[in-house]
Enzyme design. Structure first.
Site, PDB file in Angstrom:
ATOM      1  N   ARG A 130       0.102  -9.209  13.139  1.00 14.00           N
ATOM      2  CA  ARG A 130      -0.573  -8.608  11.953  1.00 14.00           C
ATOM      3  C   ARG A 130      -0.834  -8.697  11.466  1.00 14.00           C
ATOM      4  O   ARG A 130      -2.154  -8.261  10.850  1.00 14.00           O
ATOM      5  CB  ARG A 130       0.352  -7.331  11.258  1.00 14.00           C
ATOM      6  CG  ARG A 130       1.275  -7.077  12.896  1.00 14.00           C
ATOM      7  CD  ARG A 130       3.003  -5.926  12.440  1.00 14.00           C
ATOM      8  NE  ARG A 130       2.593  -4.896  11.098  1.00 14.00           N
ATOM      9  CZ  ARG A 130       3.486  -4.902  10.373  1.00 14.00           C
ATOM     10  NH1 ARG A 130       4.569  -5.901   9.932  1.00 14.00           N
ATOM     11  NH2 ARG A 130       3.575  -4.551   8.811  1.00 14.00           N
TER      12      ARG A 130
ATOM     13  N   ARG B 101      11.393  -6.079   3.185  1.00 15.91           N
ATOM     14  CA  ARG B 101      11.357  -4.509   2.754  1.00 15.91           C
ATOM     15  C   ARG B 101      12.260  -4.381   3.803  1.00 15.91           C
ATOM     16  O   ARG B 101      12.696  -4.256   5.070  1.00 15.91           O
ATOM     17  CB  ARG B 101      10.180  -4.564   3.190  1.00 15.91           C
ATOM     18  CG  ARG B 101       9.474  -2.707   4.243  1.00 15.91           C
ATOM     19  CD  ARG B 101       8.005  -2.411   3.311  1.00 15.91           C
ATOM     20  NE  ARG B 101       7.215  -2.998   5.191  1.00 15.91           N
ATOM     21  CZ  ARG B 101       6.114  -2.773   5.672  1.00 15.91           C
ATOM     22  NH1 ARG B 101       5.972  -2.615   4.228  1.00 15.91           N
ATOM     23  NH2 ARG B 101       6.062  -3.321   6.677  1.00 15.91           N
TER      24      ARG B 101
ATOM     25  N   LYS C 196       0.633  -1.006   0.079  1.00 16.65           N
ATOM     26  CA  LYS C 196      -0.112  -0.308  -0.521  1.00 16.65           C
ATOM     27  C   LYS C 196       0.730   0.903   0.226  1.00 16.65           C
ATOM     28  O   LYS C 196       0.359   1.857  -0.173  1.00 16.65           O
ATOM     29  CB  LYS C 196      -0.413  -0.113   1.236  1.00 16.65           C
ATOM     30  CG  LYS C 196      -2.015  -1.042   1.659  1.00 16.65           C
ATOM     31  CD  LYS C 196      -3.028  -1.251   2.618  1.00 16.65           C
ATOM     32  CE  LYS C 196      -2.128  -1.260   3.702  1.00 16.65           C
ATOM     33  NZ  LYS C 196      -1.499  -2.850   4.247  1.00 16.65           N
TER      34      LYS C 196
ATOM     35  N   ARG D  53      11.969  -2.635   9.890  1.00 18.88           N
ATOM     36  CA  ARG D  53      10.896  -2.177  10.391  1.00 18.88           C
ATOM     37  C   ARG D  53      10.911  -3.055  11.948  1.00 18.88           C
ATOM     38  O   ARG D  53      10.508  -4.339  11.598  1.00 18.88           O
ATOM     39  CB  ARG D  53       9.389  -2.355   9.958  1.00 18.88           C
ATOM     40  CG  ARG D  53       9.311  -0.280   9.911  1.00 18.88           C
ATOM     41  CD  ARG D  53       7.976  -0.689   8.992  1.00 18.88           C
ATOM     42  NE  ARG D  53       6.735  -0.768   9.570  1.00 18.88           N
ATOM     43  CZ  ARG D  53       5.841  -0.995   8.862  1.00 18.88           C
ATOM     44  NH1 ARG D  53       5.358  -0.146   8.152  1.00 18.88           N
ATOM     45  NH2 ARG D  53       4.340  -1.774   9.504  1.00 18.88           N
TER      46      ARG D  53
ATOM     47  N   ARG E 291      -9.164   0.485  10.002  1.00 17.72           N
ATOM     48  CA  ARG E 291      -8.361  -0.645  10.616  1.00 17.72           C
ATOM     49  C   ARG E 291      -9.221  -1.713  11.389  1.00 17.72           C
ATOM     50  O   ARG E 291      -9.365  -3.207  11.211  1.00 17.72           O
ATOM     51  CB  ARG E 291      -7.007  -1.420  11.579  1.00 17.72           C
ATOM     52  CG  ARG E 291      -5.887  -0.232  10.792  1.00 17.72           C
ATOM     53  CD  ARG E 291      -5.329  -1.410   9.937  1.00 17.72           C
ATOM     54  NE  ARG E 291      -4.168  -1.595  10.891  1.00 17.72           N
ATOM     55  CZ  ARG E 291      -2.870  -1.088  10.287  1.00 17.72           C
ATOM     56  NH1 ARG E 291      -3.040  -0.020   9.455  1.00 17.72           N
ATOM     57  NH2 ARG E 291      -1.901  -1.182  10.066  1.00 17.72           N
TER      58      ARG E 291
HETATM   59  P1  AMP Z   1       0.836   0.718   9.054  1.00 11.27           P
HETATM   60  O1  AMP Z   1       2.500   1.462   8.768  1.00 11.27           O
HETATM   61  O2  AMP Z   1      -0.028   0.249   8.403  1.00 11.27           O
HETATM   62  O3  AMP Z   1       1.711  -1.286   8.941  1.00 11.27           O
HETATM   63  O4  AMP Z   1       0.946   0.659  10.220  1.00 11.27           O
HETATM   64  C1  AMP Z   1       2.437  -0.236  11.431  1.00 11.27           C
HETATM   65  C2  AMP Z   1       1.205  -0.524  12.473  1.00 11.27           C
HETATM   66  O5  AMP Z   1       1.089   1.350  13.644  1.00 11.27           O
HETATM   67  C3  AMP Z   1       0.417  -1.071  12.702  1.00 11.27           C
HETATM   68  O6  AMP Z   1       1.047  -2.508  13.498  1.00 11.27           O
HETATM   69  C4  AMP Z   1      -0.688  -0.565  14.330  1.00 11.27           C
HETATM   70  O7  AMP Z   1       0.293  -1.382  15.614  1.00 11.27           O
HETATM   71  C5  AMP Z   1      -0.064   0.964  13.832  1.00 11.27           C
HETATM   72  N1  AMP Z   1      -0.921   1.190  12.919  1.00 11.27           N
HETATM   73  C6  AMP Z   1      -1.327   2.196  12.020  1.00 11.27           C
HETATM   74  N2  AMP Z   1      -2.453   2.310  10.913  1.00 11.27           N
HETATM   75  C7  AMP Z   1      -3.163   1.749  12.597  1.00 11.27           C
HETATM   76  C8  AMP Z   1      -4.491   1.760  12.770  1.00 11.27           C
HETATM   77  N3  AMP Z   1      -5.226   2.672  12.012  1.00 11.27           N
HETATM   78  N4  AMP Z   1      -5.237   1.723  14.098  1.00 11.27           N
HETATM   79  C9  AMP Z   1      -4.791   1.314  14.885  1.00 11.27           C
HETATM   80  N5  AMP Z   1      -3.500   1.065  14.610  1.00 11.27           N
HETATM   81  C10 AMP Z   1      -2.525   1.581  13.965  1.00 11.27           C
END
Ligand code: AMP
Length: 214
Positions: A170, A126, A14, A159, A89
């Site tokens: 996740r 990544r 994404k 990461r 989410r």
């Molecule tokens: P991402 O970069 O989208 O994979 O997000 C990394 C981490 O940030 C996730 O595993 C969550 O811990 C947190 N996070 C990102 N977006 C959200 C969201 N909309 N709601 C809750 N936690 C989030």
């Protein structure tokens, strides 16, 4: 205003796809994950709270994420469209987001799908820039200089939530809490499904062939 919600499991691409679309269409992209990581890096109160959940692969509390998202959206309201990556989410977040749309806003959920093997491969290879957050893939989108960012020469790191045990959590959260939103969105908004297998160029080409705002 036009909102495109980039939707799909962690690792599907994404952020990478969103960056290309953002440049092509001149829509800003707001990634809740990026905003949270910036807060963690700066050590803000929101960042300190979020880090506890993020390193375990758990969702950060809805209100905290929503607040940071709204702040960004307010700043971008004057543009024609916005890409959102990482929100909503869960069903509560979907309701929260619906609450900020105006009557004449147009909303599309872009649903990316791929096989599980592709996700695991994309997540484990990544790397991101510690400094500017740019995303690389060691095989498909390698940096020009080993271990350094093409944009700012920052250090490339994995990461800490891209480790296998956290990835599993996740993906589980995605299956249990996030994917069911497809049903909600199909009833309320337009859902477009995009095959995210293959190269970045192929995926972008598939998106460009769709008449999004028909
Ligand atoms: P991402 O970069 O989208 O994979 O997000 C990394 C981490 O940030 C996730 O595993 C969550 O811990 C947190 N996070 C990102 N977006 C959200 C969201 N909309 N709601 C809750 N936690 C989030």
């Amino acid at each position: 205003m036009r909102f495109i919600i980039l939707f799909g499991p962690p690792g599907i691409g994404k952020g990478t796809i969103g960056k290309v679309l953002s440049e092509k269409w001149n829509y800003p992209i707001i990634s809740t994950g990026d905003v949270l990581r910036e807060n963690v890096k700066k050590g803000t109160p929101a960042g300190l709270k979020a880090e506890f959940f993020m390193k375990k692969g758990e969702l950060v509390p809805d209100e905290l994420v929503f607040e940071t998202l709204c702040e960004r959206i307010k700043k971008e309201r004057s543009t024609e469209g916005i890409l959102i990556d990482g929100f909503p989410r869960n069903i509560k977040q979907a309701h929260m987001l619906d609450g900020i749309f105006a009557n004449n806003d147009r909303i599309i959920l872009m649903n990316f799908i791929s096989s599980d093997d592709v996700l695991i491969e994309r997540l484990s290879l990544r790397r991101i820039c510690k400094n500017c957050g740019a995303i690389y893939h060691l095989k498909n989108i390698p940096p020009k200089k080993n271990g350094r960012c093409d944009v700012c020469d920052g250090e490339l790191i994995q990461r800490n939530d891209d480790r296998p045990e956290v990835i599993a959590r996740r993906l589980e959260i995605f299956r249990n809490e996030t994917r069911p939103l497809l049903d909600y969105y199909s009833k309320k908004h337009r859902v477009i499904t995009v095959d995210a297998n293959g190269s970045l160029e192929e995926i972008i080409k598939r998106i460009e062939e769709i008449d999004l705002w028909e």
